[in-house]
Design a protein around this motif. Structure first.
Motif, short mmCIF file in Angstrom:
data_model
loop_
_atom_site.label_atom_id
_atom_site.label_comp_id
_atom_site.label_asym_id
_atom_site.label_seq_id
_atom_site.Cartn_x
_atom_site.Cartn_y
_atom_site.Cartn_z
N SER A 1 10.28 -6.67 2.35
CA SER A 1 10.35 -5.67 1.28
C SER A 1 9.96 -4.28 1.78
O SER A 1 9.09 -3.62 1.22
CB SER A 1 9.48 -6.09 0.10
OG SER A 1 9.92 -7.34 -0.41
N ASN A 2 10.62 -3.87 2.84
CA ASN A 2 10.46 -2.53 3.38
C ASN A 2 11.84 -1.90 3.47
O ASN A 2 12.77 -2.33 2.77
CB ASN A 2 9.77 -2.58 4.75
CG ASN A 2 8.26 -2.65 4.63
OD1 ASN A 2 7.63 -1.69 4.25
ND2 ASN A 2 7.69 -3.81 4.96
N ASN B 1 0.80 -1.23 0.00
CA ASN B 1 0.00 0.00 0.00
C ASN B 1 0.83 1.28 0.00
O ASN B 1 0.30 2.36 0.25
CB ASN B 1 -0.95 0.02 1.21
CG ASN B 1 -2.12 -0.90 1.02
OD1 ASN B 1 -2.74 -0.90 -0.02
ND2 ASN B 1 -2.42 -1.69 2.04
N LYS B 2 2.13 1.15 -0.23
CA LYS B 2 3.04 2.31 -0.24
C LYS B 2 3.03 3.08 1.09
O LYS B 2 3.21 4.29 1.12
CB LYS B 2 2.72 3.25 -1.41
CG LYS B 2 2.87 2.58 -2.75
CD LYS B 2 2.59 3.52 -3.90
CE LYS B 2 2.69 2.73 -5.20
NZ LYS B 2 2.30 3.51 -6.35
N LEU B 3 2.80 2.34 2.19
CA LEU B 3 2.87 2.96 3.51
C LEU B 3 4.31 3.35 3.79
O LEU B 3 5.24 2.63 3.43
CB LEU B 3 2.39 1.99 4.59
CG LEU B 3 0.95 1.48 4.48
CD1 LEU B 3 0.69 0.42 5.53
CD2 LEU B 3 -0.03 2.63 4.60
N SER B 4 4.51 4.49 4.44
CA SER B 4 5.86 4.92 4.76
C SER B 4 5.92 5.38 6.22
O SER B 4 4.90 5.52 6.88
CB SER B 4 6.30 6.06 3.83
OG SER B 4 5.45 7.17 3.98
N GLY B 5 7.14 5.59 6.69
CA GLY B 5 7.33 5.98 8.08
C GLY B 5 7.48 4.77 8.98
O GLY B 5 7.78 3.67 8.52
N SER C 1 9.99 2.02 7.76
CA SER C 1 11.35 2.08 8.28
C SER C 1 11.29 2.39 9.77
O SER C 1 10.22 2.42 10.36
CB SER C 1 12.15 3.17 7.54
OG SER C 1 11.54 4.43 7.72
N GLY C 2 12.45 2.62 10.36
CA GLY C 2 12.49 2.96 11.78
C GLY C 2 12.57 1.71 12.65
O GLY C 2 12.87 0.62 12.18
#
Length: 163
Positions: free
Chosen positions: A51-52, A6-10, A33-34
């Motif tokens: 795959s992150n 879902n193209k989630l980021s952060g 990430s993080g």
């Protein structure tokens, strides 16, 4: 919960730990990430973080997932050793995917029924489960062992037959 691709980021929010009825979490193929926060203790089926953009050592917070069957951490930038606590997760019965990271060191000893994929980690080595003998020496060792076992078996049968 399936939020894969879902193209989630952060970062994954720390509040995820309060989702007490969550049995499976699919967060693969995003841009997360993080730090990996503490996960719900109710996760039983799978946790997919593949795959992150995770990097650094594999988080100790995963050690609390005592009911988890499948863990996929592949295709990230995790580095360092595969933590030994994974071998104590008694229900990790399906697979541990850690391929295509930057892991190194010896692979801990897992139960034989756990499929562990470490491919694509150039620094990984297996414990010395493989013999260091050359093939010709292995064949000789097996031949000697076979002869010794045959002699012991023949001797035991002879003793039993005369008794």
């Amino acid at each position: 919960m399936n939020s894969q691709g879902n193209k989630l980021s952060g970062s994954i929010p720390a509040s995820i730990a309060s989702m007490d009825s969550l049995m499976e979490l699919q967060l693969g193929e995003n841009h997360l990430s993080g730090d990996i926060p503490r996960m719900p203790m109710s996760l039983q089926i799978a946790l997919n973080l593949s795959s992150n953009l995770f990097r650094g050592p594999i988080s100790e917070t995963l050690s609390t997932l005592s009911e988890l069957e499948i863990l996929d951490l592949s295709n990230n930038k995790f580095s360092g050793k595969i933590p030994d606590f994974f071998t104590t997760l008694g229900t990790l019965t399906q697979s541990l995917q850690v391929s295509n990271n930057e892991l190194c060191g010896e692979l801990p000893e897992f139960h034989s029924w756990v499929m562990v994929d470490t491919s694509g980690n150039e620094g990984m080595t297996n414990r010395t489960t493989r013999s260091t003998l050359p093939k010709s020496e292995k064949k000789k060792s097996y031949a000697v062992l076979t002869v010794v076992l045959a002699a012991i078996t023949f001797g035991a049968i002879t003793i039993l037959a005369t008794a």
